[in-house]
Design an enzyme around this catalytic site. Structure first.
Site, PDB file in Angstrom:
ATOM      1  N   ASN A 102       0.861  -1.181   0.000  1.00  0.00           N
ATOM      2  CA  ASN A 102       0.000   0.000   0.000  1.00  0.00           C
ATOM      3  C   ASN A 102       0.900   1.235   0.000  1.00  0.00           C
ATOM      4  OD1 ASN A 102      -1.809   2.059   0.494  1.00  0.00           O
ATOM      5  ND2 ASN A 102      -2.229   1.457   2.621  1.00  0.00           N
ATOM      6  N   LYS A 160       0.017   4.245  -0.294  1.00  0.00           N
ATOM      7  CA  LYS A 160      -0.650   5.433   0.262  1.00  0.00           C
ATOM      8  C   LYS A 160      -0.418   6.629  -0.683  1.00  0.00           C
ATOM      9  CE  LYS A 160       0.298   3.472   4.760  1.00  0.00           C
ATOM     10  NZ  LYS A 160       0.170   3.616   6.198  1.00  0.00           N
ATOM     11  N   HIS A 210      -9.466   1.001   5.071  1.00  0.00           N
ATOM     12  CA  HIS A 210      -8.181   1.213   5.753  1.00  0.00           C
ATOM     13  C   HIS A 210      -8.402   2.196   6.909  1.00  0.00           C
ATOM     14  CE1 HIS A 210      -4.058   2.475   6.516  1.00  0.00           C
ATOM     15  NE2 HIS A 210      -3.664   1.404   5.853  1.00  0.00           N
ATOM     16  N   GLU A 244      -6.760   4.595   7.927  1.00  0.00           N
ATOM     17  CA  GLU A 244      -6.519   6.007   7.590  1.00  0.00           C
ATOM     18  C   GLU A 244      -7.728   6.618   6.888  1.00  0.00           C
ATOM     19  OE1 GLU A 244      -2.771   5.437   5.600  1.00  0.00           O
ATOM     20  OE2 GLU A 244      -1.834   4.972   7.531  1.00  0.00           O
ATOM     21  N   GLU A 271      -5.311  -5.099  10.621  1.00  0.00           N
ATOM     22  CA  GLU A 271      -4.320  -4.043  10.789  1.00  0.00           C
ATOM     23  C   GLU A 271      -4.574  -3.293  12.093  1.00  0.00           C
ATOM     24  OE1 GLU A 271      -2.369  -2.876   6.869  1.00  0.00           O
ATOM     25  OE2 GLU A 271      -4.077  -1.564   7.155  1.00  0.00           O
ATOM     26  N   GLY A 293       2.562   2.152  10.733  1.00  0.00           N
ATOM     27  CA  GLY A 293       3.527   3.247  10.599  1.00  0.00           C
ATOM     28  C   GLY A 293       4.244   3.611  11.883  1.00  0.00           C
ATOM     29  N   SER A 347       3.480  -2.253  10.297  1.00  0.00           N
ATOM     30  CA  SER A 347       4.932  -2.253  10.534  1.00  0.00           C
ATOM     31  C   SER A 347       5.609  -3.571  10.180  1.00  0.00           C
ATOM     32  CB  SER A 347       5.235  -1.863  11.989  1.00  0.00           C
ATOM     33  OG  SER A 347       4.827  -0.526  12.229  1.00  0.00           O
TER      34      SER A 347
HETATM   35  C1  PEP Z   1      -0.725   0.096   6.016  1.00  0.00           C
HETATM   36  O1  PEP Z   1      -0.830   1.297   5.813  1.00  0.00           O
HETATM   37  O2  PEP Z   1      -1.581  -0.666   5.573  1.00  0.00           O
HETATM   38  C2  PEP Z   1       0.432  -0.356   6.771  1.00  0.00           C
HETATM   39  C3  PEP Z   1       0.395  -1.565   7.241  1.00  0.00           C
HETATM   40  O3  PEP Z   1       1.449   0.547   6.947  1.00  0.00           O
HETATM   41  P1  PEP Z   1       2.903   0.225   7.576  1.00  0.00           P
HETATM   42  O4  PEP Z   1       3.382  -1.083   6.979  1.00  0.00           O
HETATM   43  O5  PEP Z   1       3.750   1.372   7.164  1.00  0.00           O
HETATM   44  O6  PEP Z   1       2.716   0.097   9.046  1.00  0.00           O
END
Ligand code: PEP
Length: 246
Positions: A9, A11, A90, A92, A160, A166, A206
């Protein structure tokens, strides 16, 4: 047997120049692991044209097929640009755009109708976890974000934890296992054993080259949704390789 999936992803990151990294990923996308990259929508067509070995997806779609929705994209538009998947719900988008479970469900139906596979995201906040509500929150999100009609072809579920996205913080293997086993059981109850057993469950939050092998060793983890570490082939390739070997 569920095919493993490494999904990136991007983003709101990336540029046409960044698409050169897809070439290296294509080399890693051999074997049993499917590799998916979800760049910003403006790059979907170029990404699709550049690299046949990798699936390309969107990061969101509107629930309607067309109309007065300035700035939005329909699922069919993503498909026509070359996407086969779309990330929905998601955290976000839930936070930045106030997306509710009901809206995520409507978007999921729109994605299915356009022939896209929906990657439906669920996950608890740190407050939820600290209050011992993780499974309640995730159970409710799954129940209300996933419409009737899910199959292994049209749906992937991504767990998630919001606090892991992040941040560099990752749940323990036991915590991931608890949620994934809960999700599998909830899907079995809703869809029956055959369909539920075929739906892929991704972990996201992460995931890095350094922790990927341990995460992929957890039962019922069928792959990962990767944010930051999907932005360069140097980081994403070892994650794909770890999934190949899991
Ligand atoms: C995500 O945005 O779906 C995600 C898992 O981000 P990150 O791997 O940067 O934590």
């Amino acid at each position: 047997m569920r095919r493993k999936l490494a999904a990136g992803n991007w983003k709101m990151n990336g540029s046409p120049a960044a698409l050169t990294d897809l070439d290296a990923l294509a080399d890693a996308a051999t074997g049993d692991t499917e590799v998916l990259v979800c760049p910003p929508a403006t790059l979907i067509a170029q990404a699709r044209a550049r690299c046949g070995a990798i699936a390309i997806g969107g990061q969101d779609c509107h629930s309607a097929t067309s109309g007065a929705h300035t700035g939005d994209l329909s699922a069919a538009m993503l498909r026509d640009a070359g996407a086969t998947h779309v990330i929905l719900g998601h955290s976000e988008r839930r936070a930045d755009h106030g997306e509710t479970d009901a809206l995520v469900a409507a978007k999921t139906v729109a994605a299915w109708d356009a022939g896209l596979t929906a990657i439906v995201c669920v996950g608890e906040t740190l407050d939820d976890r600290d209050a011992g509500k993780t499974l309640d929150v995730i159970g409710a999100q799954l129940a209300h974000s996933l419409p009737d009609g899910a199959t292994d072809a049209n749906t992937v579920i991504a767990y998630e934890p919001v606090w892991a996205i992040g941040t560099g913080k990752v749940p323990t293997s036991a915590q991931i296992a608890e949620v994934h086993s809960f999700l599998r059981a909830a899907l079995v109850q809703r869809l029956g054993n055959e369909t539920a057993s075929a739906i892929r469950l991704l972990y996201g939050g992460s995931v890095k080259p350094t922790n990927a092998a341990e995460i992929f060793g957890v039962t019922d983890v069928d792959g990962a949704l990767v944010g930051g570490a999907s932005l360069t082939a140097d980081d994403f390739t070892p994650i794909i390789t770890a999934l190949n070997m899991a």
